[in-house]
Design an enzyme around this catalytic site. Structure first.
Site, PDB file in Angstrom:
ATOM      1  N   ASP A 266      39.419  79.898  61.207  1.00 57.88           N
ATOM      2  CA  ASP A 266      40.401  78.891  62.375  1.00 57.88           C
ATOM      3  C   ASP A 266      39.143  78.221  63.094  1.00 57.88           C
ATOM      4  O   ASP A 266      38.046  79.323  63.303  1.00 57.88           O
ATOM      5  CB  ASP A 266      41.543  79.194  62.959  1.00 57.88           C
ATOM      6  CG  ASP A 266      42.317  78.063  63.494  1.00 57.88           C
ATOM      7  OD1 ASP A 266      43.783  77.542  64.490  1.00 57.88           O
ATOM      8  OD2 ASP A 266      41.819  76.657  63.243  1.00 57.88           O
TER       9      ASP A 266
HETATM   10  C1  GLC Z   1      42.940  74.457  65.548  1.00 54.46           C
HETATM   11  C2  GLC Z   1      44.525  74.831  64.388  1.00 54.46           C
HETATM   12  C3  GLC Z   1      44.392  74.230  63.564  1.00 54.46           C
HETATM   13  C4  GLC Z   1      43.370  73.430  63.549  1.00 54.46           C
HETATM   14  C5  GLC Z   1      41.594  73.800  63.599  1.00 54.46           C
HETATM   15  C6  GLC Z   1      41.331  72.149  63.619  1.00 54.46           C
HETATM   16  O1  GLC Z   1      42.141  75.121  66.736  1.00 54.46           O
HETATM   17  O2  GLC Z   1      44.803  75.763  65.265  1.00 54.46           O
HETATM   18  O3  GLC Z   1      45.142  74.151  62.260  1.00 54.46           O
HETATM   19  O4  GLC Z   1      42.756  72.655  61.768  1.00 54.46           O
HETATM   20  O5  GLC Z   1      41.488  73.806  64.712  1.00 54.46           O
HETATM   21  O6  GLC Z   1      41.029  71.781  64.303  1.00 54.46           O
END
Ligand code: GLC
Length: 740
Positions: A266
């Site tokens: 993430d």
């Molecule tokens: C965010 C989220 C994730 C998302 C990623 C990219 O913090 O937790 O679900 O896909 O960052 O935006």
């Protein structure tokens, strides 16, 4: 001499001129320098651009991130974009006067409420087409974390409290998206069940609860849909970060489940990058230069074997050769948004749960005069907030939807709520809030309600709630406000005095309290957050053009504290000090007793049970049959008949109660489900179910393996948890064991 020179050049892999194809990954890997390997496993930065470069300069403006190109080797940059309710990219671009809107589809919880896997595939086939045609290679979805507790801020994006329903929904979602030749990223792996302190919270979970609940739904989606990628979560799991957990990312995911795809993190800040690579986290997003430098340094110093890096580089290359960008796909930037809007509307109607309908209050007579109350009727909530939010061209609210359907809305009320919402928006703008503003319902006097009753045939009261990424809901969000409670009470008193009906519509993203007020209105429709076409879809159901067939993918408890998990959730967390309960660590004390597993096993009453949902017609179940095979798997069937006077669909849930076999077990568990086609009045359909012995197994921590106990089981064909319509007993003559 020439031969010597040629041999020298050929043996110098770092400078070999080779261009990536799907068949020469080994050769390309051998030709890569250490710096190029480090570059390939680290993204270029937030939004797919290096620090200091505006996100609008990304090769797909609005994308969440990208991988990095290595032109020398013919490795292109590939694009990673959010989000579960539809593609998230900028709807406008510098220097362009055209728009790049995407379709806002129903949120994950809505899709799960349909219990309709083909429908979910149809929705995500359309969604995936927008991913392809706008030039993204991966959609960072589905989110499939378990609804452990009603107040998790991102529950709207997730499917269910039950791992089987959640896993099957995620697998259908992945199949639909990937049918377009683009990838998915099943997230957030694993146990990201709260937003409070999500970057650091240590989810402390027993191995059994992990295996049966928090990993099980990922196991199903991984094995049944082969997602191109998986997104490791922010949080810790029993100590280590999931992103640096060799146990999770290599032993469980690859060695036990056989996953062949790529794991990306993430969107995390820099951690110990070599730990992440060594654990099997192949791609670090969004990516920082110091991560690349750390990897090069650690390989050069011998702290990290280059072979560990090569394993990840190979998986990134195996991902890249699948992408449309690598294949040179000429995306149109012009998906058929009109066709997709129709898919979104049809799906939305299939996701709304009819919770109450006394004396056939619904469907509402066509052309009726409607007193529409509630700010969310105007400020309709299509979806939740954060990275899952879609830049849509419009949201059809309930005022428009009901008028499109031919209802005559009370003009004075329409004006009043329009003014309230405009005021609420203006007030929010004063403190810098411009979007996702939920305007609280103003107090409306009973005297005023009295004024409306003579000029309307029926009243509809809309209750709105929203939440999103980065924060959990506050406890008070679970309950009606005083203004909402008084509105429902006064409208019911006034309209019932005149023998007129009242309908409540819930435009919410997560469970709220219902027990204390549900007796007042005549009908309750749970619309959830049904996407951009929401207002029309609500009208389709209220008018009877669509017969509701959705059912709850989670329990509605009588009160928040009735959930066992509420004893260990940060709804009133103490943010002072260190080692803070529910903030720095969360004990999953309830173990496997999540949702109906708890309420049903411990005999706790609920307001609406898991799997509950009404229809405008009725159904009977007959001829239950269960046949056991020699391998312990079973095939079951039941006949469903439409016994009412309108066409409709029925979701049948197959729960199984199992013999203890040395383990404490839930009273029964969902082991399969099926949905009928649209049955005409009097029409029947035989639904069939297949359940293998592994699906019947429980995880025995002492033996560190799965066990299906010998003994007597009961298969229950149910309209909801606890609402058994037909059943059949079967005997497992021997026990079965399955290694992890
Ligand atoms: C965010 C989220 C994730 C998302 C990623 C990219 O913090 O937790 O679900 O896909 O960052 O935006």
């Amino acid at each position: 001499m020439f031969i010597l020179l040629a041999a020298a050049v050929m043996s110098a892999p770092a400078f070999a001129q080779v261009k990536l194809t799907a068949d020469n990954i080994d050769e390309v890997l051998a030709a890569m320098t250490l710096e190029e390997k480090a570059k390939l496993v680290v993204g270029p930065g937030w939004g797919g651009v290096p620090a200091g470069v505006p996100e609008s300069k990304c090769i797909l403006p609005g994308a969440a991130g990208t991988t990095q190109a290595i032109e020398r080797l013919g490795i292109p940059q590939t694009v990673l974009s959010d989000g579960p309710a539809g593609l998230r990219i900028h709807d406008h671009r510098e220097g362009s006067d055209r728009t790049y809107y995407c379709t806002g589809f129903p949120v994950g919880t809505s899709l799960a409420s349909s219990w309709d896997l083909p429908l979910v595939e149809e929705v995500t086939k359309a969604m995936g087409n927008e991913v392809l045609e706008y030039g993204s290679d991966v959609l960072l979805a589905p989110g499939q974390n378990i609804h452990r507790n009603p107040l998790c801020g991102r529950n709207f994006e997730y499917f269910s409290e039950d791992p089987l329903l959640s896993g099957k929904m995620a697998a259908a979602y992945v199949r639909g998206i990937q049918s377009n030749g683009v990838g998915t990223s099943v997230k957030h792996f694993a146990a990201n069940n709260q937003e409070n302190n999500r970057y650091e919270n240590d989810a402390r979970i027993s191995e059994r609860a992990l295996r049966e609940i928090y990993l099980r739904n990922f196991e199903i989606s991984v094995k049944e849909s082969e997602p191109w990628t998986i997104m490791s979560s922010y949080n810790r799991l029993n100590g280590p970060y999931t992103q640096a957990s060799h146990y999770l990312l290599t032993e469980v995911l690859r060695e036990q489940w056989g996953y062949k795809g790529m794991v990306m993190s993430d969107w995390t800040g820099t951690r110990v990058t070599s730990d992440q690579i060594m654990a099997g986290n192949d791609l670090l997003q969004p990516g920082f230069l110091d991560q690349e430098a750390e990897l090069v340094r650690k390989v050069r110093s011998g702290e990290m074997p280059v072979e560990a890096l090569d394993v990840c580089v190979r998986r990134v290359l195996e991902y890249i050769v699948k992408t449309p960008r690598f294949k040179g796909y000429k995306f149109s930037e012009n998906p058929d948004l009109t066709a997709h809007a129709a898919v979104a509307r049809k799906a939305a109607g299939e996701t709304m749960v009819l919770l109450k309908n006394e004396e056939k209050t619904l469907p509402m007579a066509k052309g009726a005069k409607v007193a529409l109350f509630g700010a969310s009727a105007v400020n309709f909530i299509a979806g939740g907030t954060g990275s899952g939010e879609v830049h849509k061209a419009y949201v059809t609210n309930m005022v428009d939807g009901l008028e499109h359907a031919g209802y005559q809305l009370d003009g004075e009320l329409k004006k009043f709520y329009r003014t309230c919402v405009d005021y609420g928006m203006a007030e929010a703008a004063l403190d810098g809030r411009y979007w996702n503003v939920v305007v609280p319902d103003p107090a409306v006097s009973k005297k005023y309600v009295q004024k409306t009753v003579s000029r309307n045939d029926i009243a509809v009261v809309v209750i709105g709630r929203n939440s999103g990424e980065g924060g959990d809901r506050w406890l008070n969000d679970f309950y009606l406000t005083e203004a909402e409670r008084n509105l429902i009470k006064d409208v019911c008193n006034v309209y019932h005095q005149e023998k007129k009906k009242v309908v409540v519509v819930l435009n919410i993203g997560g469970v709220i309290e219902t027990a204390s007020w549900k007796e007042m209105p005549d009908a309750i429709l749970l619309a959830w957050q049904p996407g951009q076409e929401g207002g029309d879809a609500v009208a389709d159901v209220l008018s009877g053009d669509v017969n509701p067939s959705a059912k709850l993918p989670m329990t509605f408890p009588n009160d928040y504290m009735h959930h066992w998990s509420s004893l260990n959730f940060p709804y009133e967390a103490n943010w002072h000090g260190k080692n803070r309960k529910d903030i720095d660590y969360t004990n999953y004390e309830e173990g496997i007793y999540v949702g109906y597993r708890y309420f049903g096993t411990y005999g706790k009453a609920v307001s609406y049970p898991f799997g509950f949902g009404l229809s405008y017609t009725t159904f009977s179940y007959s001829k239950p049959v269960v046949k056991l095979s020699s391998d312990g798997s079973l095939r079951a069937s039941v006949v469903v008949t439409n016994t009412g006077d309108v066409a409709g669909r029925e979701v049948v849930q197959l729960y199984v109660s199992a013999p203890a076999g040395g383990l404490d077990k839930p009273e029964s568990e969902l082991k399969s489900f099926a949905k009928t086609k649209t049955l005409a009045p009097g029409e029947s359909q035989t639904l069939t179910f297949s359940v293998d012995a592994y699906t019947l197994a429980s995880f025995d921590e002492a033996a560190d393996m799965w066990k299906t106990a010998a003994g007597t089981y009961e298969a229950r064909f149910s309209a909801a948890y606890g609402d058994v319509r037909a059943k059949s007993v079967f005997k497992m003559s021997k026990s079965y064991r399955f290694v992890k």
